[in-house]
Every structure is written in C-alpha cells, then in structure tokens.
Scaffold this motif. Structure first.
Motif, PDB file in Angstrom:
ATOM      1  N   UNK A  31      30.260  53.620  21.680  1.00 13.73           N
ATOM      2  CA  UNK A  31      30.253  52.721  20.525  1.00 13.73           C
ATOM      3  C   UNK A  31      30.125  51.271  21.007  1.00 13.73           C
ATOM      4  N   UNK A  32      29.056  50.586  20.622  1.00 13.62           N
ATOM      5  CA  UNK A  32      28.835  49.210  21.099  1.00 13.62           C
ATOM      6  C   UNK A  32      30.024  48.288  20.842  1.00 13.62           C
ATOM      7  N   UNK A  33      30.665  48.443  19.720  1.00 12.27           N
ATOM      8  CA  UNK A  33      31.808  47.564  19.425  1.00 12.27           C
ATOM      9  C   UNK A  33      32.956  47.804  20.391  1.00 12.27           C
ATOM     10  N   UNK A  65      32.714  49.057  23.366  1.00 12.84           N
ATOM     11  CA  UNK A  65      32.293  48.566  24.670  1.00 12.84           C
ATOM     12  C   UNK A  65      32.456  47.049  24.748  1.00 12.84           C
ATOM     13  N   UNK A  66      32.059  46.366  23.683  1.00 12.93           N
ATOM     14  CA  UNK A  66      32.175  44.907  23.670  1.00 12.93           C
ATOM     15  C   UNK A  66      33.630  44.476  23.811  1.00 12.93           C
ATOM     16  N   UNK A  67      34.487  45.189  23.120  1.00 12.82           N
ATOM     17  CA  UNK A  67      35.927  44.879  23.177  1.00 12.82           C
ATOM     18  C   UNK A  67      36.462  45.112  24.597  1.00 12.82           C
ATOM     19  N   UNK A  68      36.033  46.223  25.190  1.00 13.23           N
ATOM     20  CA  UNK A  68      36.397  46.595  26.564  1.00 13.23           C
ATOM     21  C   UNK A  68      36.018  45.459  27.524  1.00 13.23           C
ATOM     22  N   UNK A  69      34.785  44.990  27.392  1.00 11.24           N
ATOM     23  CA  UNK A  69      34.276  43.945  28.279  1.00 11.24           C
ATOM     24  C   UNK A  69      35.019  42.634  28.039  1.00 11.24           C
ATOM     25  N   UNK A  70      35.250  42.345  26.790  1.00 13.49           N
ATOM     26  CA  UNK A  70      35.921  41.091  26.456  1.00 13.49           C
ATOM     27  C   UNK A  70      37.307  41.039  27.100  1.00 13.49           C
ATOM     28  N   UNK A  71      37.995  42.158  27.053  1.00 12.80           N
ATOM     29  CA  UNK A  71      39.338  42.212  27.651  1.00 12.80           C
ATOM     30  C   UNK A  71      39.259  42.026  29.176  1.00 12.80           C
ATOM     31  N   UNK A 110      31.064  50.573  30.032  1.00 11.46           N
ATOM     32  CA  UNK A 110      31.053  51.741  29.145  1.00 11.46           C
ATOM     33  C   UNK A 110      31.792  52.948  29.717  1.00 11.46           C
ATOM     34  N   UNK A 111      32.686  52.694  30.672  1.00  5.50           N
ATOM     35  CA  UNK A 111      33.447  53.813  31.222  1.00  5.50           C
ATOM     36  C   UNK A 111      34.938  53.675  30.903  1.00  5.50           C
ATOM     37  N   UNK A 112      35.552  54.809  30.601  1.00  3.42           N
ATOM     38  CA  UNK A 112      36.991  54.828  30.392  1.00  3.42           C
ATOM     39  C   UNK A 112      37.717  54.853  31.732  1.00  3.42           C
ATOM     40  N   UNK A 113      38.887  54.251  31.737  1.00  3.64           N
ATOM     41  CA  UNK A 113      39.697  54.192  32.948  1.00  3.64           C
ATOM     42  C   UNK A 113      40.977  54.990  32.778  1.00  3.64           C
ATOM     43  N   UNK A 114      41.458  55.545  33.886  1.00  3.64           N
ATOM     44  CA  UNK A 114      42.793  56.119  33.925  1.00  3.64           C
ATOM     45  C   UNK A 114      43.799  54.983  34.113  1.00  3.64           C
ATOM     46  N   UNK A 115      45.066  55.249  33.802  1.00  2.00           N
ATOM     47  CA  UNK A 115      46.077  54.182  33.933  1.00  2.00           C
ATOM     48  C   UNK A 115      46.186  53.625  35.350  1.00  2.00           C
ATOM     49  N   UNK A 116      45.770  54.396  36.346  1.00  2.00           N
ATOM     50  CA  UNK A 116      45.882  53.917  37.738  1.00  2.00           C
ATOM     51  C   UNK A 116      44.664  53.106  38.156  1.00  2.00           C
ATOM     52  N   UNK A 143      19.731  55.534  25.879  1.00  2.00           N
ATOM     53  CA  UNK A 143      18.922  55.163  24.716  1.00  2.00           C
ATOM     54  C   UNK A 143      19.516  53.940  24.011  1.00  2.00           C
ATOM     55  N   UNK A 144      20.839  53.815  24.005  1.00  2.00           N
ATOM     56  CA  UNK A 144      21.443  52.689  23.306  1.00  2.00           C
ATOM     57  C   UNK A 144      21.738  51.509  24.210  1.00  2.00           C
TER      58      UNK A 144
END
Lengths: 252, 252, 252, 252
Positions: free
Chosen positions: B189-191, B193-199, B168-174, B228-229
């Motif tokens: 947003x769960x979706x 996050x799910x997409x992030x993890x899937x990649x 659930x964390x955003x990354x910098x390009x580096x 909470x979520x």
C-alpha cells in the motif's frame, strides 16, 4: 638500432579451460592483446594476465570481441553499430579496472577474430569501434590490418592507427592474406616464420605465396600464442630479430 | 531542512527484455543502483541508464552481482573470494567506462540480490567485495544493511559504509527483515510505505510487524523499481517526504 | 570372472577450449559421463563425444550440472528445487537427442561437480534431481556417492541407485573423502591408484589415509580424465585389473 | 468448413524477465512456437509453456534459434553449418524432454529470428537446419517462408515444408515482406490485421502495400505475441475468422 613491436593474443583462458602459455609469450613479445571477457577471458584470468604483462614490461591492449563465448568471437555477428560500440566501451572499461588494480593500464585496442575481420570492410561496424575507442580515450591507438576500414576511419577521427602484419600467415601478391581454407595459408616452420618476420621488420617487405615480393607498412607483427608451437615460434622470431640487430619494443 | 537519500535498482533490462521504468523512477530517487551486466543490464541498457540518471541529477552506483543471468543474481553462489573480487572489479570498471562516455561517473557500490544477502553474514565474500571496491577506488562508499559484515569490514578498511533501510519491507522487532516467505513481508500500500519511510527519515525509527518501534540508522532508503506499482509508490514516498519538509538528496 | 565399471567425465571441452583426451579414455573405461552444456560441453563437442563413446562401446550417462560455465559447475548454487529439476530435464533431453542422432542413447545420469557434492546432503536439491530423472525415464539409474541423500531418495523413488568410489582420491577411515584442501587428498602415482582400484574391485575395500581398511560398496569407480596424467592413470588401472582377472564393463 | 492454423512465438520469458502473455495467446492460436533456451526461454519457462499449451490443445513446435541471449537471436551469426545443426538438435532435444514430462510432444520446428531470415536465402545454414530436423525425426515438419531455401531443401529431403504468412506485416507486390525500416511495414490496427488474415485464409490472397493483390499459399499464419496489443490482435483475428466460418486448427 631498429625496433619492431611484436603483439600476441593472451588472457584467452576461461574458468576451467586454459589456452596458451601467456607467461612464456611475455618473454618474446612487447604488446599483449588481452581478452576482455566477451569472447574469452574471465575476470581472474584477465587480472592475472595484466599482472604478468606488467611484470614483464609488456604493453597491454584491449582485445575486444563479439559477445560469443561458444564461438570464441570468431563468427561474424550482424550486431547493430550502436550496440557494438557499447559492447566495446564495456569491455575496455572492465579491462581498464583490472589493469589498474594491478598497477598498470590499457594502452591500445585491437579488435579480435570475427570483429577484426569484419571491420576490414564493414564500414558501420568499423565506425562503431572507432567511436567507442575515441569516446573512452582518444589517445588509445587502434591496431588493425593495413588498408582496413577501421584504420582509415580511426585516422579520420584523429586516433592513431597502427598497422600490423602476421608472422605466421601467407600473403597473396596483392597484400591480402591467403585464405585459411587454402594449403600453405599458415606457416608452421619456426625458421620460415622468423625469416618472414625479419623481412617485414628490416625491409618492410613480404614475400608472397607466389614468390613475388611487395612492400608492407607494419608497425607491429602479430605472433599467435594459442597453437602448440607458439612459444617455440615466438622464441625463434625473437632470436632471429636479435641476431639481425632488431630490438623488440612497443609501438607506443 | 532534513534530507534523505532514496536509492533504487535500475538498468535491469537485458536485450529484448524490459524491466522497470527507470526514467520515471529518476523523478523520485536520488541514487541509482545500476546493474553491471552480470545479473542484468547489457552495455546499451547500462549506457542509456547512465545518461538518463545523469540528466536527472541522480547519483550512479555500481550494482554488482553474481554472474547469473538466468537467476538474476538472486541465488547464492559459493564462489571463491578471489574470483568474486575480480568479478566485482570487472563490473565496476565496465560501468565506469559507460558512465564516463556519458559524462558522468560511478559514485558508490551496492551489492545486488544473492550477493547482498550473502555478505550480511558471509565474512569471506564480504571481505572480497570490500577488497575489490577499495582496490578500484577507496573513495567509493559501499551501501549495505545496517549491522552487516560487509559494512563492518568496509569501515575497517577505511571505506565509507552507508546504511540503508527498505521502504516496502516489514521488519521484525530486532531490526531484521521479515522473511519474504511470511505474510506481510512486503508492503504494497503506497500510503503505508510512505508512512514507513517518513518514520525512517524523520524519527530514525521503524514500526515493526508486531507494532513495536525500534531505532534505525539509515542514510539511504531503498525503493524498489521493478514491481508494477513501483512508480506510484516512489511518487507517494516523494510526496509524503515533501509534505513533511524532508528533501530527497544523495548521501554523498 | 569379476567385472567392475570404470566411469569418467568426458565431453568437457567447449568451443575453442579443449579439455581431456576423451578418445584415449574410451580405451580404458566402460561408462562416459557426458557434459550436457550447462557446466561444459557445446552441442558439437557433445555429439562427437557420443559418437566416439558409441564406437568404443562405452555407455553414455548424462553428466548434469549447475548452469555455470565460468565456474565449470563446481560452485554450489542455491537454486530452487523446481528450477533445478527443470534444468536437469533440459540437459538430459539435449543429450538424448544428440546421442540419438549418433545412433546411441543415454543410459544413466551422474550429477556433476558442485551439484554432485551438494546432493550428498542437500535433501531438496537431491529430491529435485531424482524427480527430474524419474520424470524423464524411470529406468535411468543415478550414479552417486555411497550414503548420499540423492541415492537414498533415488531408491525410495524406485530408481536404481548406483554407488561409486574414486580411483584417485584418499579416504578418511569413516568412508568420507579426504578434503582437497589437505595434503594427500589426491593420489597422483598411477601404481598407487591402480592398487587402490584393485582393492575396491576385488575386496570391496579401501585403505584409508591412516592405513586402516574399511569396506565399500561401489558398483562403479570414477577415473578422472581431465588431468595431465589421466590417460596414463586409466591405462595403469585397466592393466592392473586385467592382470588380476577383473574385466571392465558397464554396471548396466 | 475451412480451417487455418495460427502460430505464435511463446516461451520467450527468461528468468526474471517476462515477455508476452502466452496463456492468453493460447486462447486464440493453434500452434505454439516454443523458445528452446538459445535465444530465449529458460527450462522452467519452457516447461510451463509446454504444460499450458498442452492444456489448451495447442500444438508445440521447437522455435530454434542462434545462441545469442543478448541479441534475442535476431542478429545473423556466421556459424558453421555443422555447429548450427548440432545447436538445433540440442535445442529440439531439450524441448522434447520438457514437453514429454508434461505429457505432450514436439510436433514441428520453426526457426527463429535471425536464423529464420538467414535461411530464406542462406543455403548452407538452411541445409544444416534441415539435416538437424531430419536427423532428430523425419516426421517433424518445418515451418518457414514460402519460397525460402529452407522449405525447398526440406521438401528435397523428404520433410514436410509448411508455409506461413504474417498477420501483421505488409507485403510488397512480389510477395516479399515490406522491410521493417519502412513506414507501414507493421500493421497495428486489429481490424486491418483481421481483414489481412481473413483474405489469406479464405481467398489465399494478400493485398500488397500498393493496393494490388497477389496469391499466397500459407498453411499457417503467424500472429505475434510479444507486442503490447498482441492479445487484442489475436482475439480480433480469431473473432473475424469465426464470423467468416473459418475455424482455427493445427496444420498437422
């Protein structure tokens, strides 16, 4: 040649605060009750104490106590048995790891201070301590007061119960300790203490505060390490025992 | 079939205070970072967490932290390396004992919060953690940030270094994490996050906050459990991975 | 007749653990930096210290510190300024109440240990301390290092900033303290310390470790109270000042 | 128009851990028992609670407790009266300072949890609390159980003793509380609680668990704030009182 165990509380420094001269005590005792962090002892103190005990050939015991640094674990706490058991497991485990990284191990358990006193009579807390020790390792003996609930329950649970007497405490004729609030409760003369211990070790007897004598079964004798005269007293005890042909050695 | 490890912080309740729904999280993750009492987790909480993790087939890791309950271990502390190492040994040992009485064991170590962040770059504290883990058990892997000092030193010391990414964390390009002080740092947003993890799991890739993509090597993905979520998010991640034919399993 | 303030850290015992001989120090100093419970000092220790300080006519200051008993407040903690300010208010208030029940009051604030060192340069934490002190009582002076951020910000906020020098520390030619990790950093000879203090008090000068001399503006001189030779050193300092016709008195 | 005081425990969050919805409770109660850091409440939590209470026009009381974060102050501790008194002074003082920087002040004292229960009958600890409160400010009332030792001793010492009843607890016919270990000890239905409170406020009466009715003298009624239904219950109580023409206001 007769042998008796001498045990002492050690590892009771905490951070900036020093208490006792553990290294000197290791010259006289055979068992080290090492504080586990709840009433005293930070991880670095505990680790150093384990290292020094191991180097001196002194057996390490877990001196488990109430979670009360400000009160040094001396105040009774009405903690639930389940939580007490978990607190005891936690403390033993922490000590086990620190002992292990110093190449040694925890060989017994001795409850500390307020907990020690409580489980002389408090059945539920005594059972909690027994349950905790047994769950960690059923081969760990528990050191306690002769006639206490904790030793009764330890034996019932199949644990070894090791009785102890106190080198510097006066006894009532019925075998109980003279309350610290009364005069003469604590013996401060090294010679008197040495005589006290000698009688315990060689005659299994105690001369009570009224002069009468009673039998005591003590596999270990507690020598306090945190008073100003502690080292001198331990040395006097060791010397008197040696003169009488009694060697000092672990109860294990 | 591809497999990925999901890890989550658990056992972070303390006394009267509850945090997170550990039991629900165990339905989605394969590794449990269990607090060890220094930043969170009392012995009863820790023990219950071990029991529930074991019942759910989730691997237990020691989530060791700074001694700072008031700050939840999130504040950097300039503790000496020697003391830090001893604190880490103490915490692992305490957890080992509580895990053992529940019939399970500690399988890895993950530093927590302020310590986790410090040893990305703080060589002396990183080395202290590595020394501590190795002294307890050289077979315990350390979980940490890819490229961190602690993982570099772990490998150098012969320990297994396990890399992780954050669901659930955003990354910098580096490849670094977007600072929590910036907008968009935490994905909610769960979706998404799910997409992030899937990649991460299927392409070993992360889409950075600027839209660019970079490769990441992560043997585990951290799913936070204290928001909470959290449970809904973990469930969404599990579901998305399942749909993509990726199973969830320990890195061990 | 010239007058100089001598301040010393007191009230640093905690529960079973004693530290320093406060009562003896009160025979030599004019200001008592009383621990407030976060790095040292339990309520009973603090109260007794206030009573003894008041009886000796020694001014009481709040020795506020990081919340870190295990580290004695000596380790830098990256606490948020807002939380630090609240911690400082809490500590001052607790001390104020204990001082008041002993018929005396808190007259100044001196940050302790790791916090003291941090706010020499850490602007945000320095500002937090200043904000906290001002919010409690804008008439409370802050004692600190000459040239420090905390004193600069205190003056800017309208608080009195009181500078101090150290009786037993060596100085570099630029006025900074010789690092404790270097030889000669701490002066241990009472005569040398007395001479050091005399020069500070009568010439506003310090002879640096290289033999050069520089000017220093110090309204108070810190005499450490927790080493084994502390009382002897304080007595030597007092005696040397007396011989030179300098009296010891609070900076207030 | 009749007026009754409603009091509630607040400020019981600690660091990362939240407990209760204090702000919502301030919509219904007139007195706030603010934790002082020994059983709950860190300085930032306490300060925010004071600010919010002041903004809502709710009177602030010092909710002093045993030093036991892990046990939330609920476990009896056999602390010496002298130490207890000092702990109480410390806590009140800390709260006073935090209240003062938020422009408000401490108006009364209510012992918490295990201490509250102990001093119903424990004369020495009750006297210690009374001594502590009186030493800080003889105008501070003490809130406690009708018939308790602490209120008897408070009156004897010239302090105002304020009696309270419990909105959500069942009573025995003799006026004592039904033990929490028995069924029906805690009322969970908001309507039933509202009716209970209404009878207390308008008839000075309680219907006991056996259906009988007895008279009670309560100047304040305690509404718990840390259960999941706490806010709903407080709202129901407020509404019922309003419908009956009873206004909610501080006992001060």
């Amino acid at each position: 040649m007769a042998t008796i165990d001498l045990n002492s509380d050690v590892g009771e420094s905490f951070g900036r605060w020093s208490l006792g001269d553990d290294l000197a005590m290791f010259g006289s005792v055979s068992s080290a009750n090492v504080a586990c962090g709840f009433h005293a002892g930070d991880p670095s103190v505990i680790r150093r104490t384990c290292r020094e005990a191991a180097a001196a050939g002194v057996a390490i015991g877990a001196h488990v106590g109430y979670r009360d640094l400000a009160g040094f674990g001396r105040r009774f706490m009405d903690i639930s048995p389940a939580e007490l058991a978990d607190d005891v497991v936690y403390q033993i485990g922490a000590l086990q790891a620190l002992a292990a990284v110093e190449g040694t191990q925890v060989r017994y358990v001795k409850p500390h201070g307020g907990l020690y006193n409580a489980i002389v009579t408090h059945t539920a807390q005594a059972q909690a301590v027994v349950d905790a020790v047994k769950s960690v390792d059923p081969n760990l003996p528990i050191l306690g007061l002769p006639g206490s609930e904790v030793l009764r329950l330890a034996e019932k649970a199949g644990l070894r119960a090791v009785t102890e007497a106190f080198a510097d405490r006066s006894y009532n004729p019925d075998g109980s300790l003279v309350s610290r609030s009364l005069p003469g409760a604590v013996l401060e003369d090294p010679e008197q203490v040495a005589e006290h211990v000698l009688r315990m070790a060689t005659e299994s007897a105690v001369r009570a505060i009224d002069g009468s004598t009673f039998k005591i079964r003590a596999e270990s004798i507690c020598v306090h390490g945190d008073s100003s005269g502690a080292v001198a007293m331990a040395t006097a005890v060791k010397s008197a025992l040696g003169d009488a042909g009694v060697s000092i050695g672990s109860f294990l």
